[in-house]
Design a protein around this motif. Structure first.
Motif, mmCIF file in Angstrom:
data_model
loop_
_atom_site.group_PDB
_atom_site.id
_atom_site.type_symbol
_atom_site.label_atom_id
_atom_site.label_comp_id
_atom_site.label_asym_id
_atom_site.label_seq_id
_atom_site.Cartn_x
_atom_site.Cartn_y
_atom_site.Cartn_z
ATOM 1 N N UNK A 17 97.074 -18.575 -49.539
ATOM 2 C CA UNK A 17 96.038 -17.614 -49.159
ATOM 3 C C UNK A 17 96.658 -16.296 -48.696
ATOM 4 N N UNK A 18 97.681 -16.385 -47.853
ATOM 5 C CA UNK A 18 98.333 -15.172 -47.344
ATOM 6 C C UNK A 18 98.972 -14.367 -48.472
ATOM 7 N N UNK A 19 99.625 -15.057 -49.401
ATOM 8 C CA UNK A 19 100.293 -14.359 -50.502
ATOM 9 C C UNK A 19 99.287 -13.709 -51.445
ATOM 10 N N UNK A 20 98.117 -14.314 -51.568
ATOM 11 C CA UNK A 20 97.086 -13.785 -52.465
ATOM 12 C C UNK A 20 96.563 -12.440 -51.998
ATOM 13 N N UNK A 21 96.502 -12.257 -50.681
ATOM 14 C CA UNK A 21 95.909 -11.037 -50.139
ATOM 15 C C UNK A 21 96.891 -10.160 -49.364
ATOM 16 N N UNK A 22 98.115 -10.629 -49.158
ATOM 17 C CA UNK A 22 99.096 -9.841 -48.424
ATOM 18 C C UNK A 22 98.835 -9.798 -46.932
ATOM 19 N N UNK A 23 98.368 -10.896 -46.364
ATOM 20 C CA UNK A 23 97.992 -10.953 -44.945
ATOM 21 C C UNK A 23 98.923 -11.835 -44.137
ATOM 22 N N UNK A 24 99.874 -11.237 -43.455
ATOM 23 C CA UNK A 24 100.774 -11.975 -42.571
ATOM 24 C C UNK A 24 99.986 -12.597 -41.418
ATOM 25 N N UNK A 25 98.889 -11.959 -41.026
ATOM 26 C CA UNK A 25 98.085 -12.467 -39.908
ATOM 27 C C UNK A 25 97.620 -13.899 -40.163
ATOM 28 N N UNK A 26 97.362 -14.270 -41.399
ATOM 29 C CA UNK A 26 96.970 -15.649 -41.706
ATOM 30 C C UNK A 26 98.079 -16.622 -41.320
ATOM 31 N N UNK A 27 99.318 -16.233 -41.580
ATOM 32 C CA UNK A 27 100.450 -17.091 -41.238
ATOM 33 C C UNK A 27 100.673 -17.130 -39.733
ATOM 34 N N UNK A 28 100.476 -16.007 -39.080
ATOM 35 C CA UNK A 28 100.604 -15.970 -37.624
ATOM 36 C C UNK A 28 99.559 -16.873 -36.973
ATOM 37 N N UNK A 29 98.345 -16.850 -37.518
ATOM 38 C CA UNK A 29 97.292 -17.731 -36.996
ATOM 39 C C UNK A 29 97.657 -19.193 -37.205
ATOM 40 N N UNK A 30 98.257 -19.516 -38.357
ATOM 41 C CA UNK A 30 98.689 -20.889 -38.611
ATOM 42 C C UNK A 30 99.732 -21.314 -37.589
ATOM 43 N N UNK A 31 100.689 -20.439 -37.314
ATOM 44 C CA UNK A 31 101.737 -20.775 -36.349
ATOM 45 C C UNK A 31 101.176 -20.937 -34.945
ATOM 46 N N UNK A 32 100.215 -20.115 -34.594
ATOM 47 C CA UNK A 32 99.574 -20.244 -33.277
ATOM 48 C C UNK A 32 98.868 -21.588 -33.170
ATOM 49 N N UNK A 33 98.133 -21.947 -34.216
ATOM 50 C CA UNK A 33 97.461 -23.240 -34.245
ATOM 51 C C UNK A 33 98.491 -24.364 -34.141
ATOM 52 N N UNK A 34 99.583 -24.248 -34.896
ATOM 53 C CA UNK A 34 100.616 -25.286 -34.907
ATOM 54 C C UNK A 34 101.216 -25.477 -33.517
ATOM 55 N N UNK A 35 101.478 -24.383 -32.818
ATOM 56 C CA UNK A 35 102.069 -24.487 -31.482
ATOM 57 C C UNK A 35 101.122 -25.168 -30.513
ATOM 58 N N UNK A 36 99.826 -24.975 -30.698
ATOM 59 C CA UNK A 36 98.835 -25.603 -29.822
ATOM 60 C C UNK A 36 98.576 -27.058 -30.192
ATOM 61 N N UNK A 37 98.529 -27.351 -31.474
ATOM 62 C CA UNK A 37 98.089 -28.664 -31.948
ATOM 63 C C UNK A 37 99.210 -29.670 -32.178
ATOM 64 N N UNK A 38 100.280 -29.259 -32.823
ATOM 65 C CA UNK A 38 101.288 -30.208 -33.282
ATOM 66 C C UNK A 38 101.996 -30.993 -32.180
ATOM 67 N N UNK A 39 102.215 -30.420 -31.003
ATOM 68 C CA UNK A 39 102.838 -31.240 -29.956
ATOM 69 C C UNK A 39 102.030 -32.505 -29.633
ATOM 70 N N UNK A 40 100.726 -32.472 -29.868
ATOM 71 C CA UNK A 40 99.894 -33.665 -29.646
ATOM 72 C C UNK A 40 100.225 -34.768 -30.644
ATOM 73 N N UNK A 41 100.816 -34.380 -31.786
ATOM 74 C CA UNK A 41 101.232 -35.352 -32.802
ATOM 75 C C UNK A 41 102.728 -35.657 -32.701
ATOM 76 N N UNK A 42 103.362 -35.153 -31.650
ATOM 77 C CA UNK A 42 104.786 -35.388 -31.464
ATOM 78 C C UNK A 42 105.666 -34.525 -32.343
ATOM 79 N N UNK A 43 105.113 -33.434 -32.854
ATOM 80 C CA UNK A 43 105.880 -32.534 -33.714
ATOM 81 C C UNK A 43 106.345 -31.350 -32.873
ATOM 82 N N UNK A 44 107.643 -31.161 -32.826
ATOM 83 C CA UNK A 44 108.213 -30.041 -32.077
ATOM 84 C C UNK A 44 108.379 -28.838 -33.001
ATOM 85 N N UNK A 45 108.320 -27.656 -32.431
ATOM 86 C CA UNK A 45 108.425 -26.446 -33.240
ATOM 87 C C UNK A 45 109.795 -26.327 -33.907
ATOM 88 N N UNK A 46 110.818 -26.858 -33.292
ATOM 89 C CA UNK A 46 112.134 -26.869 -33.922
ATOM 90 C C UNK A 46 112.134 -27.664 -35.214
#
Length: 139
Positions: free
Chosen positions: A70-99
């Motif tokens: 989606x980001x590559x289709x429209x040239x929107x880095x903000x979409x990827x930043x939003x994904x990373x923000x979501x990942x930082x909030x959500x993934x630790x609950x699944x035991x996934x570390x950002x590293x």
């Protein structure tokens, strides 16, 4: 977060070419599966997931691929930043570390560059590099 806002303003990329997008879409399943295969070999990143490692990582790669497309289709880095923000909030609950996510992004980039024609891979890699850069900044 002012730095995030400035990154969005300063780092928007042009949408990738239709040919590169088609190449990415044609190779999507292989890229996901090969990244999954390689990621599962990095014991320190996956052993804590136990039997769920395959499922957790595959879902993450599928989600990342959709957002990247989606980001590559429209040239929107903000979409990827939003994904990373979501990942930082959500993934630790699944035991996934950002590293671990960073490690998988690097593997993903390598697979893209090995799989796609060079001129198309470079276009896609610019977006993955932005994700890596943003995540490294946050760690």
């Amino acid at each position: 977060m002012s730095n995030k806002e400035s990154n969005s303003d300063n780092n928007d990329l042009l949408p990738i070419s239709p040919e590169a997008l088609a190449s990415f879409q044609n190779n999507r399943e292989f890229i996901i599966n090969e990244t999954l295969h390689r990621s599962l070999k990095v014991d320190q990143d996956v052993e804590h997931h136990g039997e769920k490692a395959h499922e957790i990582i595959k879902k993450g790669l599928e989600f990342t691929t959709k957002m990247l497309e989606a980001a590559m289709s429209v040239g929107e880095i903000a979409l990827l930043e939003d994904e990373l923000k979501w990942a930082k909030d959500r993934l630790p609950h699944d035991g996934v570390e950002m590293g671990h996510v960073l490690s998988r992004f690097k593997i993903y980039r390598n697979v893209v560059m090995e799989t796609m024609p060079a001129e198309h891979g470079v276009e896609v890699a610019k977006y993955i590099d932005e994700m890596i850069k943003q995540l490294q900044y946050e760690l």
